[in-house]
Design an enzyme around this catalytic site. Structure first.
Site, PDB file in Angstrom:
ATOM      1  N   SER A  29      -4.496   1.957   3.691  1.00 49.64           N
ATOM      2  CA  SER A  29      -4.834   0.613   3.216  1.00 49.64           C
ATOM      3  C   SER A  29      -5.924  -0.020   4.079  1.00 49.64           C
ATOM      4  O   SER A  29      -6.024   0.268   5.279  1.00 49.64           O
ATOM      5  CB  SER A  29      -3.574  -0.249   3.294  1.00 49.64           C
ATOM      6  N   GLU A  58      -5.721  -2.778   5.186  1.00 46.82           N
ATOM      7  CA  GLU A  58      -5.026  -3.528   6.233  1.00 46.82           C
ATOM      8  C   GLU A  58      -5.000  -2.743   7.548  1.00 46.82           C
ATOM      9  O   GLU A  58      -4.685  -3.298   8.596  1.00 46.82           O
ATOM     10  CB  GLU A  58      -3.594  -3.866   5.801  1.00 46.82           C
ATOM     11  N   TYR A 117       2.579  -4.263   8.594  1.00 50.20           N
ATOM     12  CA  TYR A 117       2.297  -3.356   7.492  1.00 50.20           C
ATOM     13  C   TYR A 117       1.098  -2.463   7.851  1.00 50.20           C
ATOM     14  O   TYR A 117       1.130  -1.239   7.674  1.00 50.20           O
ATOM     15  CB  TYR A 117       2.006  -4.164   6.217  1.00 50.20           C
TER      16      TYR A 117
HETATM   17  O1  F7E Z   1      -3.074 -11.290  -1.098  1.00 52.21           O
HETATM   18  C1  F7E Z   1      -4.310 -14.752  -0.461  1.00 52.21           C
HETATM   19  C2  F7E Z   1      -3.725 -13.961   0.711  1.00 52.21           C
HETATM   20  O2  F7E Z   1      -0.719 -10.535  -1.451  1.00 52.21           O
HETATM   21  C3  F7E Z   1      -4.466 -11.342  -1.337  1.00 52.21           C
HETATM   22  C4  F7E Z   1      -1.416  -4.957  -1.067  1.00 52.21           C
HETATM   23  O3  F7E Z   1      -1.600  -4.066  -2.152  1.00 52.21           O
HETATM   24  O4  F7E Z   1      -3.765  -5.121  -0.719  1.00 52.21           O
HETATM   25  C5  F7E Z   1      -2.607  -5.888  -0.956  1.00 52.21           C
HETATM   26  O5  F7E Z   1      -2.357  -6.794   0.109  1.00 52.21           O
HETATM   27  C6  F7E Z   1      -5.089 -12.556  -0.685  1.00 52.21           C
HETATM   28  C7  F7E Z   1      -4.678 -12.779   0.757  1.00 52.21           C
HETATM   29  O6  F7E Z   1      -2.611  -8.829  -1.310  1.00 52.21           O
HETATM   30  C8  F7E Z   1      -1.642 -16.592  -2.097  1.00 52.21           C
HETATM   31  O7  F7E Z   1      -3.743 -14.738   1.898  1.00 52.21           O
HETATM   32  C9  F7E Z   1      -3.640 -16.997  -1.357  1.00 52.21           C
HETATM   33  O8  F7E Z   1      -5.834 -13.157   1.499  1.00 52.21           O
HETATM   34  O9  F7E Z   1      -2.416 -10.190  -3.298  1.00 52.21           O
HETATM   35  P1  F7E Z   1      -2.129 -10.224  -1.857  1.00 52.21           P
HETATM   36  P2  F7E Z   1      -2.925  -8.289   0.180  1.00 52.21           P
HETATM   37  O10 F7E Z   1      -2.124  -8.996   1.207  1.00 52.21           O
HETATM   38  O11 F7E Z   1      -4.394  -8.283   0.373  1.00 52.21           O
HETATM   39  C10 F7E Z   1      -3.752  -4.309   0.474  1.00 52.21           C
HETATM   40  C11 F7E Z   1      -5.014  -3.497   0.502  1.00 52.21           C
HETATM   41  C12 F7E Z   1      -2.509  -3.500   0.607  1.00 52.21           C
HETATM   42  O12 F7E Z   1      -2.532  -2.387   1.126  1.00 52.21           O
HETATM   43  C13 F7E Z   1      -1.241  -4.171   0.225  1.00 52.21           C
HETATM   44  O13 F7E Z   1      -0.197  -3.237   0.056  1.00 52.21           O
HETATM   45  O14 F7E Z   1      -4.639 -13.726  -1.390  1.00 52.21           O
HETATM   46  N1  F7E Z   1      -3.383 -15.685  -1.108  1.00 52.21           N
HETATM   47  N2  F7E Z   1      -2.589 -17.570  -1.958  1.00 52.21           N
HETATM   48  C14 F7E Z   1      -2.157 -15.393  -1.546  1.00 52.21           C
HETATM   49  N3  F7E Z   1      -1.460 -14.228  -1.567  1.00 52.21           N
HETATM   50  C15 F7E Z   1      -0.222 -14.237  -2.140  1.00 52.21           C
HETATM   51  N4  F7E Z   1       0.476 -13.074  -2.189  1.00 52.21           N
HETATM   52  N5  F7E Z   1       0.321 -15.391  -2.672  1.00 52.21           N
HETATM   53  C16 F7E Z   1      -0.348 -16.591  -2.683  1.00 52.21           C
HETATM   54  O15 F7E Z   1       0.143 -17.617  -3.168  1.00 52.21           O
END
Ligand code: F7E
Length: 325
Positions: free
Chosen positions: A128, A130, A152
């Site tokens: 990832s 990450e 993670y």
């Molecule tokens: O967040 C922002 C949050 O939870 C994306 C997984 O597939 O990709 C994924 O992880 C962005 C972040 O994905 C909310 O702060 C704002 O900047 O959809 P997400 P993630 O954390 O990027 C990576 C590559 C992986 O490997 C992971 O397994 O959106 N954000 N407001 C929010 N995020 C969430 N979840 N909820 C909100 O209300």
């Protein structure tokens, strides 16, 4: 001879698209699922309902090496795609132990069992972006140093090194894909894209009044999930095993995503979106943006959808969930 593939996480977004791709290629497809998924199949196996009877499901637990060995000996796969993981990027201290233990041990158990019983099996590991975490340069590529900032990411870096170690020490055909965010109508509701799309549709239908989100100015490199499972497959068809970044090379903000999704429904997001600090994460100084040049050059990979196209597909499919009921 028919090739056999074993997928962990087959019922997830990526696992289900990968099963579609492999079935279309003529593979015999096997998947590992937990017993609880079989018991609640309407909900937990909904992404693979359309291939029911065409994939063979094995009940096993990724934290139980004996159950993995039993499955591997039964299937004797030619290719194994390890997609199952605790994948929500949590900053909660309470989640640390389980994320770390689950993600690292499952990868180690699988590699060790394959090495013992079917060492010719080609292995794909879902890394990832990450793993790069708090980066200093953008875009990132295969040579960018890892600096994970969430547990993670730490677990994924450990898995990446396990894969590399099994490749170098034991000569296994084992690859890591360093995948940036990838979305689709099958994305889980905890991730921001599906949360936005499902809320926008419910607001349009009068089922919900507003949606609470975190940082709208966060940037992400968002691609299309079916393109990313194609990248996984290409990695295991290559001449030699290697690690690849899979990304679009461009970033967009959560705000842009929200504006486009609500716009598809003729709604002005500013009337419906509330900001809630509970969804904020530590801010990134340098955006996570991947350079897919290596996989494009070596394996001929390219993406097929732009972000507005992905959003439109997600909105259309979400609307269908209500109209076809
Ligand atoms: O967040 C922002 C949050 O939870 C994306 C997984 O597939 O990709 C994924 O992880 C962005 C972040 O994905 C909310 O702060 C704002 O900047 O959809 P997400 P993630 O954390 O990027 C990576 C590559 C992986 O490997 C992971 O397994 O959106 N954000 N407001 C929010 N995020 C969430 N979840 N909820 C909100 O209300």
């Amino acid at each position: 001879m028919t090739k056999k593939a074993l997928i962990t996480g087959i019922a997830g977004q990526d696992g289900s698209y990968l099963a579609d791709l492999l079935l279309a290629q003529g593979y015999e497809v096997h998947g590992i699922v937990r017993r609880i998924a079989i018991e609640d199949s309407a909900h937990k196996l909904k992404n693979i309902q359309h291939v029911h009877g065409r994939v063979k499901l094995h009940v096993a637990s990724l934290d139980n090496v004996l159950s993995l060995i039993k499955t591997i000996r039964e299937v004797m796969p030619d290719e194994c795609y390890h997609l199952a993981a605790s994948s929500f990027v949590s900053y909660s201290f309470e989640d640390e132990m389980s994320i770390l233990n689950n993600n690292i041990n499952s990868t180690h158990y699988l590699l060790a069992a394959l090495k013992e019983f079917v060492p010719r099996c080609r292995f794909y590991y879902a890394g990832s972006s990450e793993m790069f975490g708090a980066v200093e340069t953008s875009p990132q590529d295969e040579r960018t140093p890892f600096n994970p900032r969430a547990i993670y990411g730490v677990s994924k870096v450990a898995g990446y090194h396990l894969v590399k170690n099994y490749r170098q020490q034991y000569g296994m055909f084992a690859c890591s894909g360093i995948l940036y965010n990838h979305e689709s109508p099958r994305r889980g509701y905890e991730f921001v894209t599906r949360k936005i799309v499902s809320s926008a549709v419910r607001i349009k239908l009068g089922l919900q009044e507003s949606v609470s989100l975190g940082n709208l100015d966060a940037h992400r490199d968002w691609g299309y999930a079916p393109d990313y499972v194609n990248a996984m497959w290409l990695m295991l068809q290559a001449q030699d095993p290697d690690d690849y970044v899979v990304a679009t090379g461009e970033t967009h903000t959560v705000r842009e995503f929200v504006e486009t999704a609500f716009g598809c429904l003729d709604l002005d997001y500013r009337q419906y979106v509330k900001i809630d600090p509970q969804f904020f994460r530590p801010a990134e100084q340098v955006p996570l943006c991947g350079n897919p040049a290596k996989i494009a050059r070596d394996l001929g990979w390219k993406r097929t959808r732009t972000l507005p196209e992905i959003i439109r597909e997600m909105v259309t499919s979400e609307l269908e969930l209500y109209t076809t009921k």
